[in-house]
Design an enzyme around this catalytic site. Structure first.
Site, PDB file in Angstrom:
ATOM      1  N   LYS A 169      18.494  29.650 -12.899  1.00  0.00           N
ATOM      2  CA  LYS A 169      17.172  29.267 -13.430  1.00  0.00           C
ATOM      3  C   LYS A 169      16.282  28.674 -12.343  1.00  0.00           C
ATOM      4  CE  LYS A 169      19.707  28.036 -17.624  1.00  0.00           C
ATOM      5  NZ  LYS A 169      20.922  27.280 -17.236  1.00  0.00           N
ATOM      6  N   ASP A 202      26.627  30.665 -16.874  1.00  0.00           N
ATOM      7  CA  ASP A 202      25.246  30.173 -16.952  1.00  0.00           C
ATOM      8  C   ASP A 202      25.110  28.936 -16.063  1.00  0.00           C
ATOM      9  OD1 ASP A 202      22.601  30.237 -18.819  1.00  0.00           O
ATOM     10  OD2 ASP A 202      23.173  28.168 -18.353  1.00  0.00           O
ATOM     11  N   TYR A 221      21.372  22.309 -11.305  1.00  0.00           N
ATOM     12  CA  TYR A 221      22.734  21.806 -11.550  1.00  0.00           C
ATOM     13  C   TYR A 221      23.467  21.489 -10.241  1.00  0.00           C
ATOM     14  CZ  TYR A 221      22.025  23.879 -16.257  1.00  0.00           C
ATOM     15  OH  TYR A 221      21.529  24.231 -17.483  1.00  0.00           O
ATOM     16  N   HIS A 278      13.122  27.523 -16.218  1.00  0.00           N
ATOM     17  CA  HIS A 278      13.990  26.533 -16.871  1.00  0.00           C
ATOM     18  C   HIS A 278      13.271  25.764 -17.989  1.00  0.00           C
ATOM     19  CE1 HIS A 278      17.845  24.100 -15.837  1.00  0.00           C
ATOM     20  NE2 HIS A 278      17.549  23.936 -17.118  1.00  0.00           N
TER      21      HIS A 278
HETATM   22  P1  NAD Z   1      27.765  21.686 -25.012  1.00  0.00           P
HETATM   23  O1  NAD Z   1      27.202  21.615 -26.381  1.00  0.00           O
HETATM   24  O2  NAD Z   1      28.426  22.905 -24.524  1.00  0.00           O
HETATM   25  O3  NAD Z   1      28.721  20.426 -24.941  1.00  0.00           O
HETATM   26  C1  NAD Z   1      29.588  20.207 -23.866  1.00  0.00           C
HETATM   27  C2  NAD Z   1      30.472  19.027 -24.226  1.00  0.00           C
HETATM   28  O4  NAD Z   1      31.151  19.286 -25.455  1.00  0.00           O
HETATM   29  C3  NAD Z   1      31.572  18.833 -23.186  1.00  0.00           C
HETATM   30  O5  NAD Z   1      31.155  18.006 -22.153  1.00  0.00           O
HETATM   31  C4  NAD Z   1      32.674  18.229 -24.019  1.00  0.00           C
HETATM   32  O6  NAD Z   1      32.462  16.835 -24.073  1.00  0.00           O
HETATM   33  C5  NAD Z   1      32.462  18.815 -25.385  1.00  0.00           C
HETATM   34  N1  NAD Z   1      33.403  19.915 -25.677  1.00  0.00           N
HETATM   35  C6  NAD Z   1      33.433  21.160 -25.113  1.00  0.00           C
HETATM   36  N2  NAD Z   1      34.394  21.910 -25.656  1.00  0.00           N
HETATM   37  C7  NAD Z   1      34.987  21.134 -26.605  1.00  0.00           C
HETATM   38  C8  NAD Z   1      36.041  21.350 -27.511  1.00  0.00           C
HETATM   39  N3  NAD Z   1      36.682  22.523 -27.580  1.00  0.00           N
HETATM   40  N4  NAD Z   1      36.389  20.329 -28.333  1.00  0.00           N
HETATM   41  C9  NAD Z   1      35.750  19.153 -28.292  1.00  0.00           C
HETATM   42  N5  NAD Z   1      34.726  18.885 -27.467  1.00  0.00           N
HETATM   43  C10 NAD Z   1      34.351  19.869 -26.618  1.00  0.00           C
HETATM   44  O7  NAD Z   1      26.589  21.223 -24.018  1.00  0.00           O
HETATM   45  P2  NAD Z   1      25.961  21.748 -22.670  1.00  0.00           P
HETATM   46  O8  NAD Z   1      26.962  21.841 -21.593  1.00  0.00           O
HETATM   47  O9  NAD Z   1      24.779  20.903 -22.411  1.00  0.00           O
HETATM   48  O10 NAD Z   1      25.440  23.215 -23.053  1.00  0.00           O
HETATM   49  C11 NAD Z   1      26.112  24.412 -22.666  1.00  0.00           C
HETATM   50  C12 NAD Z   1      25.399  25.056 -21.516  1.00  0.00           C
HETATM   51  O11 NAD Z   1      24.038  25.318 -21.839  1.00  0.00           O
HETATM   52  C13 NAD Z   1      25.298  24.190 -20.265  1.00  0.00           C
HETATM   53  O12 NAD Z   1      26.507  24.026 -19.597  1.00  0.00           O
HETATM   54  C14 NAD Z   1      24.224  24.917 -19.506  1.00  0.00           C
HETATM   55  O13 NAD Z   1      24.742  26.086 -18.913  1.00  0.00           O
HETATM   56  C15 NAD Z   1      23.256  25.272 -20.641  1.00  0.00           C
HETATM   57  N6  NAD Z   1      22.187  24.262 -20.796  1.00  0.00           N
HETATM   58  C16 NAD Z   1      20.903  24.660 -20.581  1.00  0.00           C
HETATM   59  C17 NAD Z   1      19.856  23.766 -20.723  1.00  0.00           C
HETATM   60  C18 NAD Z   1      18.456  24.247 -20.497  1.00  0.00           C
HETATM   61  O14 NAD Z   1      17.534  23.419 -20.454  1.00  0.00           O
HETATM   62  N7  NAD Z   1      18.235  25.527 -20.357  1.00  0.00           N
HETATM   63  C19 NAD Z   1      20.095  22.433 -21.079  1.00  0.00           C
HETATM   64  C20 NAD Z   1      21.418  22.040 -21.297  1.00  0.00           C
HETATM   65  C21 NAD Z   1      22.451  22.958 -21.166  1.00  0.00           C
END
Ligand code: NAD
Length: 275
Positions: A75, A45, A50, A108
């Site tokens: 997106k 994704d 990004y 998005h």
């Molecule tokens: P997430 O909830 O996946 O959190 C990521 C963070 O969690 C990492 O940086 C790390 O600090 C921690 N983490 C990850 N694995 C872990 C583990 N096993 N143990 C402990 N900590 C851990 O947040 P995200 O990246 O914002 O969301 C996932 C994906 O969703 C994004 O990468 C993106 O592709 C998508 N996204 C979309 C939007 C949108 O507006 N559509 C917004 C934000 C994110």
């Protein structure tokens, strides 16, 4: 490991667990996505905003994994909403990714202040017809935004990608999705690390009971709830950990206890305000 799939309303399927690359440094994206593909992920994704589509594309190309075994989402960024600008944006994303099509193309954010999301949605319908996106959907849409595009077009979005984690479990939007056959994708599935999710008792206790980590318990809660999920991590260990969630199952009592953590708490921007 075969990841379960979710059937979408257009007859396609999507792997329920993928890898998200928000805030993955463009310089490191190729290495990090390569780690994810090696760990077994087949669903990536990304988004134009990004800035890492080139690295994602290089990792895909170098992996040698057949295209039809991969699921790639990108997106349309807010500034590119509109008709011609959406056509230009998908072409640029495909060029950067080195692909002739994405599996899923999303608006998005709705950006209601500009009121271009219905026009953009009609452009996405044409993008799907052209074959540049197999499926089309939206992200951060509230019920009123979904109702407007459903009424004004001939396509119900295949997915709505929304902020969703235990403290913000989005029951009304998920229920609207179930009624209208729109799959729910959870962004920020781990709360983006912005609150102390992993020490909350229902999560810590389930982790201890199953011999798994709290992050694995939260991802399992998403999967058993029916959400499509793509956690992000830069570390190979956590990338592998987040994929290793298919050898245990939360009980109904554990699921209910985690459901009880909802407090309507967003960690990201409000869809009516993000522009
Ligand atoms: P997430 O909830 O996946 O959190 C990521 C963070 O969690 C990492 O940086 C790390 O600090 C921690 N983490 C990850 N694995 C872990 C583990 N096993 N143990 C402990 N900590 C851990 O947040 P995200 O990246 O914002 O969301 C996932 C994906 O969703 C994004 O990468 C993106 O592709 C998508 N996204 C979309 C939007 C949108 O507006 N559509 C917004 C934000 C994110």
């Amino acid at each position: 490991m075969t990841v379960p799939t979710i059937a979408l309303n257009d007859g396609t399927t999507i792997p329920q667990l993928g890898f998200g690359v928000f805030k993955v440094d463009p310089e490191q994206a190729e290495r990090i996505v390569t780690d994810a593909l090696e760990a077994g992920y087949r669903h990536i994704d990304t988004a134009a905003i990004y800035g890492n589509e080139i690295g994602v594309g290089k990792a895909i190309e170098k992996s040698g994994i057949p295209r039809d075994e991969l699921y790639v989402t990108t997106k349309l960024w807010n500034a590119d909403q509109g008709t011609q600008s959406a056509f230009d944006a998908i072409d640029l994303s495909l060029e950067k990714l080195g692909l002739d099509r994405v599996n899923l193309y999303l608006i998005h954010w709705p950006v209601p202040s500009r009121d271009l999301y219905l026009e953009s949605w009609l452009a996405l319908e044409q993008i799907r017809e052209s074959g540049k996106a197999v499926s089309i959907g939206v992200s951060n849409f509230q019920i009123e935004h979904l109702e407007k595009i459903i009424a004004g077009s001939s396509t119900v979005p295949a997915v709505n990608q929304i902020e969703l984690h235990p403290a913000f479990s989005q029951a009304p939007l998920r229920a609207f999705g179930r009624l209208n056959n729109i799959a729910t994708e959870a962004w920020g599935p781990l709360g983006q690390g912005k609150y102390d999710l992993f020490d909350l008792a229902p999560i810590a206790e389930a982790a201890a009971a199953h011999g798994k980590t709290p992050a694995q318990v939260v991802l399992r809660w998403h999967l058993q709830t029916g959400n499509i999920v793509f956690p992000k991590s830069n570390s190979p260990e956590r990338i592998a950990e987040n994929f290793d969630v298919f050898d245990f199952e939360l009980s109904n009592a554990e699921m209910t206890a985690i459901d009880g953590l909802d407090e309507g708490k967003r960690v990201g921007g409000h869809p009516d305000e993000v522009s």
